[in-house]
Write a protein that holds these residues in place. Structure first.
Motif, short mmCIF file in Angstrom:
data_model
loop_
_atom_site.label_atom_id
_atom_site.label_comp_id
_atom_site.label_asym_id
_atom_site.label_seq_id
_atom_site.Cartn_x
_atom_site.Cartn_y
_atom_site.Cartn_z
N THR A 72 45.22 -2.37 8.58
CA THR A 72 45.49 -3.26 7.44
C THR A 72 46.01 -2.51 6.22
O THR A 72 46.90 -2.98 5.52
N MET A 73 45.46 -1.31 5.96
CA MET A 73 45.86 -0.54 4.79
C MET A 73 46.72 0.67 5.14
O MET A 73 47.21 1.36 4.25
N HIS A 74 46.83 0.95 6.46
CA HIS A 74 47.57 2.12 6.92
C HIS A 74 46.99 3.41 6.33
O HIS A 74 47.72 4.35 6.01
N ARG A 75 45.67 3.42 6.21
CA ARG A 75 44.95 4.60 5.75
C ARG A 75 44.08 5.12 6.89
O ARG A 75 43.31 4.35 7.49
N LEU A 76 44.19 6.39 7.18
CA LEU A 76 43.39 7.00 8.23
C LEU A 76 42.12 7.58 7.62
O LEU A 76 42.18 8.46 6.76
N ILE A 77 40.98 7.06 8.04
CA ILE A 77 39.70 7.57 7.56
C ILE A 77 39.41 8.87 8.31
O ILE A 77 39.26 8.87 9.53
N PRO A 78 39.34 9.99 7.61
CA PRO A 78 39.10 11.28 8.28
C PRO A 78 37.76 11.29 9.01
O PRO A 78 36.84 10.53 8.67
N LYS A 79 37.68 12.15 10.00
CA LYS A 79 36.43 12.28 10.74
C LYS A 79 35.31 12.69 9.79
O LYS A 79 35.46 13.61 8.99
N GLY A 80 34.21 11.97 9.90
CA GLY A 80 33.06 12.25 9.05
C GLY A 80 33.12 11.59 7.69
O GLY A 80 32.21 11.76 6.88
N SER A 81 34.18 10.82 7.42
CA SER A 81 34.33 10.16 6.12
C SER A 81 34.04 8.67 6.25
O SER A 81 33.87 8.12 7.34
N LEU A 82 34.01 7.99 5.09
CA LEU A 82 33.74 6.57 5.02
C LEU A 82 34.97 5.83 4.49
O LEU A 82 35.87 6.46 3.91
N PRO A 83 35.02 4.50 4.65
CA PRO A 83 36.15 3.75 4.10
C PRO A 83 36.37 4.01 2.61
O PRO A 83 37.50 4.05 2.13
N LEU A 84 35.27 4.20 1.86
CA LEU A 84 35.39 4.44 0.43
C LEU A 84 36.23 5.68 0.13
O LEU A 84 36.90 5.76 -0.91
#
Length: 439
Positions: free
Chosen positions: A238-250
């Motif tokens: 939806t946002m074309h943002r890749l959440i890095p491993k170990g990270s959160l949507p924020l």
């Protein structure tokens, strides 16, 4: 980059079935652990009379949630109950009196700013109603609101059978948008993205109709590819943002909220009635009359099934949720939980485990894993009890979606092995932490 997934049968048999309210059960057994985090702490005792909406347990830590009664009646006991993860947790058992007396203290919360908004969400007892069960107020208690670019509203509902979120959209869409207005006012977030799979046309039409004159709401119609509703998958698509491993949507400027959670919060802000009941999809090969039902939290699953029409064949397996990520209930009298979006009842044929053969190293599990983990290597490391290798393979990132097991031609229990591997890694990390502490 493409986030992989699989196509699963939809079985959305109840999508056009409006929820029906069932008769009150004979008893409510309400566990204190219905969310991620610390169990709630009971504040009532045997013999106490409670009313609908009355708080019976309070949050015991920052990541915890209060619990409220969905019936009026007498507390029979404060006991323990075995839950699906094999642990025993405190529970409150209430005998309904059938009067459904409303607690006198029920009133809409007073909200003036972000702090009081988060407190109201906490007081509501809200957790992720799509199945995750994370206390909602913790997700919204952000120090720097400017970090949040968008709220992604999860309406994907990608599991087979489940349609309780779909019914929220069809039956309570106005509350979804009231929730958005409250978020805009008190969270100061300008952008709202509703991600929904393309197999829900009535719901899509409803959302488009209510958002046509709004420039702050986007309806993203997504392919019906499981697990579209996974946080990392949904944010990327939806946002074309890749959440890095170990990270959160924020960490990429997003907050993800389930669509039913959003609607519930708006209704709570309006009425003051906390989370005491929910819509549950009842379906599966053993169910006589698949339907959506409204039941109080704590209702025995067996009574819900009987009140909804019963079974057409013997239940071989009963699952909280859907067949991909759901958890088998330990007992037919296990209660409906806050995050129980569905009860799936399988007959012997559907529940029979497939015959397992040797891994042929085809790579299907790796190719279809949304997070690009390697279940083959994880299985080998687990067999060797090598916590170091499991850490290197990042098994703790597995969201247990079941794609690997589903596509495996050898029918190996890969997702189950991943789950066991995560437990091995957790014990290893705790031991390492103790060693560091000793130094």
């Amino acid at each position: 980059m493409k986030i992989h997934g699989i196509r699963v049968p939809h079985h959305k048999n109840t999508a056009d079935t409006a929820p029906v309210r069932l008769e009150l059960p004979s008893v409510l057994t309400i566990p204190m652990s219905m969310h991620i985090g610390r169990p709630s702490a009971p504040i009532v005792k045997k013999g106490d009379y409670v009313k609908v909406g009355q708080k019976i347990a309070e949050a015991s830590a920052y990541v915890s949630a209060p619990v409220h009664s969905g019936v009026s009646g007498t507390v029979e006991k404060v006991d323990e109950i075995l839950i699906s993860n094999g642990q025993k947790v405190p529970c409150i058992v209430i005998k309904p009196d059938g009067l459904q007396e409303r607690y006198e203290g029920i009133k809409p919360p007073v909200i003036t700013d972000h702090k009081s908004f988060v407190q109201a969400v906490a007081d509501s007892g809200s957790v992720g109603l799509g199945g995750a069960g994370f206390p909602t107020n913790v997700k919204l208690n952000v120090r720097d609101l400017s970090e949040i670019e968008a709220v992604v509203i999860n309406a994907a509902e990608c599991e087979p059978y489940i349609t309780s979120d779909t019914r929220t959209i069809i039956d309570k869409a106005e509350y979804i948008f009231k929730g958005i207005d409250a978020f805009k006012k008190y969270m100061k977030i300008p952008r709202y993205i509703i991600g929904i799979e393309d197999n829900k046309q009535k719901a899509i039409e409803k959302l488009k109709e209510l958002s046509k004159d709004r420039d702050d709401v986007e309806i993203h119609v997504l392919p019906s590819i499981y697990p579209q509703g996974g946080e990392k998958v949904l944010v990327y698509n939806t946002m074309h943002r890749l959440i890095p491993k170990g990270s959160l949507p924020l960490d990429v400027g997003a907050v993800v909220i389930n669509v039913t959670t959003m609607a519930f919060l708006a209704e709570y802000f309006e009425t003051g009635m906390p989370l005491v009941e929910r819509c549950v999809t009842l379906d599966g090969s053993a169910v006589k009359e698949p339907k959506n039902v409204i039941v109080p939290v704590g209702a025995p699953i067996g009574e819900v099934i009987e009140a909804a029409g019963g079974l057409k064949s013997e239940a071989a397996k009963i699952i909280y949720g859907g067949p991909m990520m759901g958890i088998t209930v330990p007992d037919i009298n296990s209660p409906v939980l806050k995050n129980t979006n569905a009860i799936t009842v399988m007959d012997a044929r559907e529940a029979a485990p497939p015959k397992t053969t040797a891994c042929i190293n085809c790579g299907a599990c790796l190719n279809h894993c949304p997070l690009k983990l390697d279940p083959r290597a994880i299985a080998k490391a687990y067999k060797l009890n090598s916590a170091e290798d499991l850490k290197e393979l990042q098994v703790d990132l597995c969201m247990e979606c079941g794609c690997c097991s589903y596509v495996c031609p050898a029918k190996r229990p890969l997702v189950q092995t991943n789950k066991l591997s995560k437990a091995v890694l957790r014990i290893y990390k705790e031991a390492q932490k103790e060693k560091e502490g000793a130094k």
